[in-house]
Design a protein around this motif. Sequence first.
Motif, PDB file in Angstrom:
ATOM      1  N   ASP A 152      40.939  29.340  39.263  1.00 14.66           N
ATOM      2  CA  ASP A 152      39.837  30.310  39.218  1.00 14.66           C
ATOM      3  C   ASP A 152      38.868  30.098  40.381  1.00 14.66           C
ATOM      4  OD1 ASP A 152      40.777  31.414  36.836  1.00 14.66           O
ATOM      5  OD2 ASP A 152      39.735  29.880  35.629  1.00 14.66           O
ATOM      6  N   LEU A 153      38.259  31.192  40.816  1.00 16.01           N
ATOM      7  CA  LEU A 153      37.227  31.094  41.854  1.00 16.01           C
ATOM      8  C   LEU A 153      35.995  30.415  41.261  1.00 16.01           C
ATOM      9  CD1 LEU A 153      39.091  33.290  43.153  1.00 16.01           C
ATOM     10  CD2 LEU A 153      37.012  34.336  44.073  1.00 16.01           C
ATOM     11  N   ASP A 154      35.391  29.543  42.058  1.00 19.67           N
ATOM     12  CA  ASP A 154      34.144  28.899  41.621  1.00 19.67           C
ATOM     13  C   ASP A 154      32.973  29.488  42.408  1.00 19.67           C
ATOM     14  OD1 ASP A 154      34.403  27.827  44.132  1.00 19.67           O
ATOM     15  OD2 ASP A 154      34.664  25.745  43.467  1.00 19.67           O
ATOM     16  N   LEU A 155      31.806  28.900  42.226  1.00 20.46           N
ATOM     17  CA  LEU A 155      30.593  29.396  42.889  1.00 20.46           C
ATOM     18  C   LEU A 155      30.765  29.474  44.402  1.00 20.46           C
ATOM     19  CD1 LEU A 155      27.554  30.171  42.901  1.00 20.46           C
ATOM     20  CD2 LEU A 155      27.028  27.724  42.922  1.00 20.46           C
ATOM     21  N   HIS A 156      31.343  28.411  45.015  1.00 21.26           N
ATOM     22  CA  HIS A 156      31.485  28.381  46.473  1.00 21.26           C
ATOM     23  C   HIS A 156      32.407  29.487  46.966  1.00 21.26           C
ATOM     24  CE1 HIS A 156      29.239  24.680  46.606  1.00 21.26           C
ATOM     25  NE2 HIS A 156      30.070  24.106  45.747  1.00 21.26           N
ATOM     26  N   ALA A 157      33.505  29.714  46.244  1.00 22.14           N
ATOM     27  CA  ALA A 157      34.454  30.758  46.663  1.00 22.14           C
ATOM     28  C   ALA A 157      33.814  32.141  46.551  1.00 22.14           C
ATOM     29  CB  ALA A 157      35.718  30.676  45.810  1.00 22.14           C
ATOM     30  N   TYR A 158      33.166  32.409  45.407  1.00 26.23           N
ATOM     31  CA  TYR A 158      32.498  33.712  45.241  1.00 26.23           C
ATOM     32  C   TYR A 158      31.424  33.921  46.324  1.00 26.23           C
ATOM     33  CZ  TYR A 158      34.524  35.169  40.751  1.00 26.23           C
ATOM     34  OH  TYR A 158      35.378  35.618  39.764  1.00 26.23           O
ATOM     35  N   THR A 159      30.642  32.873  46.577  1.00 30.79           N
ATOM     36  CA  THR A 159      29.575  32.980  47.590  1.00 30.79           C
ATOM     37  C   THR A 159      30.156  33.298  48.958  1.00 30.79           C
ATOM     38  OG1 THR A 159      28.219  31.398  46.355  1.00 30.79           O
ATOM     39  CG2 THR A 159      27.616  31.780  48.652  1.00 30.79           C
ATOM     40  N   SER A 160      31.298  32.686  49.305  1.00 34.51           N
ATOM     41  CA  SER A 160      31.950  32.952  50.594  1.00 34.51           C
ATOM     42  C   SER A 160      32.352  34.419  50.683  1.00 34.51           C
ATOM     43  CB  SER A 160      33.181  32.056  50.763  1.00 34.51           C
ATOM     44  OG  SER A 160      32.807  30.704  50.826  1.00 34.51           O
ATOM     45  N   PHE A 161      32.946  34.940  49.576  1.00 32.49           N
ATOM     46  CA  PHE A 161      33.354  36.349  49.568  1.00 32.49           C
ATOM     47  C   PHE A 161      32.138  37.271  49.707  1.00 32.49           C
ATOM     48  CE2 PHE A 161      37.487  35.118  47.559  1.00 32.49           C
ATOM     49  CZ  PHE A 161      38.302  35.814  48.428  1.00 32.49           C
ATOM     50  N   CYS A 179      29.103  41.165  52.853  1.00 32.56           N
ATOM     51  CA  CYS A 179      27.794  41.656  53.337  1.00 32.56           C
ATOM     52  C   CYS A 179      27.752  41.688  54.860  1.00 32.56           C
ATOM     53  CB  CYS A 179      26.666  40.783  52.802  1.00 32.56           C
ATOM     54  SG  CYS A 179      26.329  41.025  51.049  1.00 32.56           S
ATOM     55  N   ASN A 180      28.239  40.619  55.484  1.00 29.04           N
ATOM     56  CA  ASN A 180      28.232  40.546  56.953  1.00 29.04           C
ATOM     57  C   ASN A 180      29.138  41.598  57.568  1.00 29.04           C
ATOM     58  OD1 ASN A 180      26.428  38.397  56.997  1.00 29.04           O
ATOM     59  ND2 ASN A 180      28.040  36.835  57.001  1.00 29.04           N
ATOM     60  N   LYS A 231      28.635  43.828  45.899  1.00 28.26           N
ATOM     61  CA  LYS A 231      27.996  43.966  44.574  1.00 28.26           C
ATOM     62  C   LYS A 231      29.028  43.844  43.457  1.00 28.26           C
ATOM     63  CE  LYS A 231      24.159  46.941  46.092  1.00 28.26           C
ATOM     64  NZ  LYS A 231      23.587  48.310  46.040  1.00 28.26           N
ATOM     65  N   ASN A 232      30.199  44.426  43.714  1.00 23.58           N
ATOM     66  CA  ASN A 232      31.270  44.336  42.721  1.00 23.58           C
ATOM     67  C   ASN A 232      31.697  42.882  42.506  1.00 23.58           C
ATOM     68  OD1 ASN A 232      31.222  47.118  42.555  1.00 23.58           O
ATOM     69  ND2 ASN A 232      32.998  47.430  43.911  1.00 23.58           N
ATOM     70  N   MET A 233      31.744  42.132  43.621  1.00 24.75           N
ATOM     71  CA  MET A 233      32.136  40.725  43.544  1.00 24.75           C
ATOM     72  C   MET A 233      31.086  39.928  42.771  1.00 24.75           C
ATOM     73  SD  MET A 233      34.581  38.601  44.432  1.00 24.75           S
ATOM     74  CE  MET A 233      35.480  39.348  45.783  1.00 24.75           C
ATOM     75  N   LEU A 234      29.806  40.266  42.991  1.00 28.25           N
ATOM     76  CA  LEU A 234      28.727  39.581  42.274  1.00 28.25           C
ATOM     77  C   LEU A 234      28.820  39.867  40.766  1.00 28.25           C
ATOM     78  CD1 LEU A 234      26.115  37.871  42.424  1.00 28.25           C
ATOM     79  CD2 LEU A 234      24.847  39.998  42.778  1.00 28.25           C
ATOM     80  N   SER A 235      29.126  41.132  40.419  1.00 28.79           N
ATOM     81  CA  SER A 235      29.263  41.499  39.000  1.00 28.79           C
ATOM     82  C   SER A 235      30.440  40.756  38.363  1.00 28.79           C
ATOM     83  CB  SER A 235      29.484  43.013  38.865  1.00 28.79           C
ATOM     84  OG  SER A 235      28.376  43.709  39.375  1.00 28.79           O
ATOM     85  N   GLU A 236      31.553  40.691  39.121  1.00 30.75           N
ATOM     86  CA  GLU A 236      32.729  39.967  38.624  1.00 30.75           C
ATOM     87  C   GLU A 236      32.397  38.495  38.390  1.00 30.75           C
ATOM     88  OE1 GLU A 236      36.740  38.205  40.546  1.00 30.75           O
ATOM     89  OE2 GLU A 236      36.396  40.331  40.996  1.00 30.75           O
TER      90      GLU A 236
END
Length: 553
Positions: free
Chosen positions: A510-519, A524-525, A533-538
């Motif tokens: 599973d993706l963790d905080l670091h992986a989600y933050t990278s995405f 955004c960049n 936003k969708n990734m943040l909701s997920e």
Amino acid sequence: MYFQAGLILKELVSSKQWLPESENVVVMLRATSGMCNSQGNGVFDALFGVLTDLGRLEEASDCFHRMRTFRILPKMRSCNNLLQRLARSGKGALSRKLFDDMLSSNMTPTVFTYNIMIDLLCKDGDLKSAQCLFLRMKELGCSPDVITYNSLIDGHGKLGELEEVERLFLEMKGAGYHPDVITFNAIINCFCIYRQIPKAFGYLSEMKKSEVEPNVVTYTTLIDGLCKEGMMKEAIKFFVDMRRRGLRPNEFTFTALIDGHCKAGNLEEALLLVAQMVHEGVELNVVTVTALVDGLCKEGKVEEAEEVFTAVEKSGVAVNQLMCTALIHGHFMNKNSERGVDLFDRMKEKGIKPDISLYGTVVWGLCNVGKLSEAQDLLREMEDHGFKPNHVIYTTLMDAYFKARKASDALGLHHKILDSAWSVTEATYHFEKMRDMGLQPNVLSYTALIDGLCKISCLGEADKLFEQMVEEGMPPDKVAYTSLIDGNMKMGNLQEAFALRSRMEEQGIDLDLHAYTSFICGLCNSGQLQQAKNMLSEMVGNGVCPDAVSIIT
């Protein structure tokens, strides 16, 4: 009367009954001057002079400022005396303040005053202020003299501003001033320091044409310059010529030759010079002995070097860190690690602080005799004292671990190396060396190197290592995936990053905080805000709590 007043004031100042603050005496003298029917201010100048002559420079400065409040000023000669003493005692800030106060009091500086300040500024490396003062004195009609030019030439020369040195020399001669031995010595010295020996000899020729006799400093400077260039035959010729002219070599002359001979491997000649030095009553200094100890050790004559070192200690000459490093290195080279370590410990007990070079020498010596535990302890001691081991020290210790087939210890250092951006190349080298020696890198080792390569944007190399890891039958862990995802997202490689995510999910990671933050940051960049936003909701839906970076992004 002035002389007698000075004697009385000197006795008062030196006595235990002397008032603690000179300003009180200035006030007292001012208050009683009318009672004594005194028309002059000589007694104030006498007090100011006495304080200066007795070395009570701060009190003399205070006295000057107190006198100013009564519109009484010392004579310019007395002010120059204090100014010079302040400059020579390293109180540059007080010197500058006094000079500024003299100017603001409408006192007219003499060439002697300007020379003190220009010399001080040059010695402090403040050449810009020195040049401004030089121009100002000329504008105010105060002509510079040879001493003024000498200070400027020496100051610019030591900073390597050789064109300015030559310009000042020509200006000096054009103004009708005759360069003296100090002028020529300063010029020759700067050209020797910056390894322009032909130029230095050109000024020696001009010196002789100007009928200025070279002195011991001139010869020593040239001998030292020749030795540093490895031109020992020419240096010896100058040494002989120096004696022929009746000039007696000093400790610096001998040291230059001894150091030169040692570095050229001419140990016998160096020892003969030491014997000659002692015979002539020239005192050995720490630089001379360091050169000799280093030379003896490099020739494998460590016992002789130890004898010299011991004799120096007994003579009262303070040994320094360079001398200790040379001898410690010699002991390790001579396969005598116990004596090397013992000297290292004694050195620290005497308050001589090791530098990174000495620590590296001892680590190398311990590794050579297989004392890896002690070497590792020394590495920790270095870090405790604020030293960051360099790649040479890390390489030395890792090589020793590899040779001892201590793979886990080597891997531990390998991961530590990766913490530094400069060391990824070193880490890659050691990674390959592990494989060459038949030591199989583990998941932790692969992951650490992949992470390091991603951090310096070497994604191609990181990808190869990742696939190699899979081929070796080692499933990549969450850290390896996250490192590659982060690297690809930062480079805008969104497709590759999402492909890695798919592979993660196939392996049940599973993706963790670091992986989600990278995405989220990468999207955004890339301007894909809706997907971010969708990734943040997920992320929130999967129970991963966002941090400040995720939310701000």
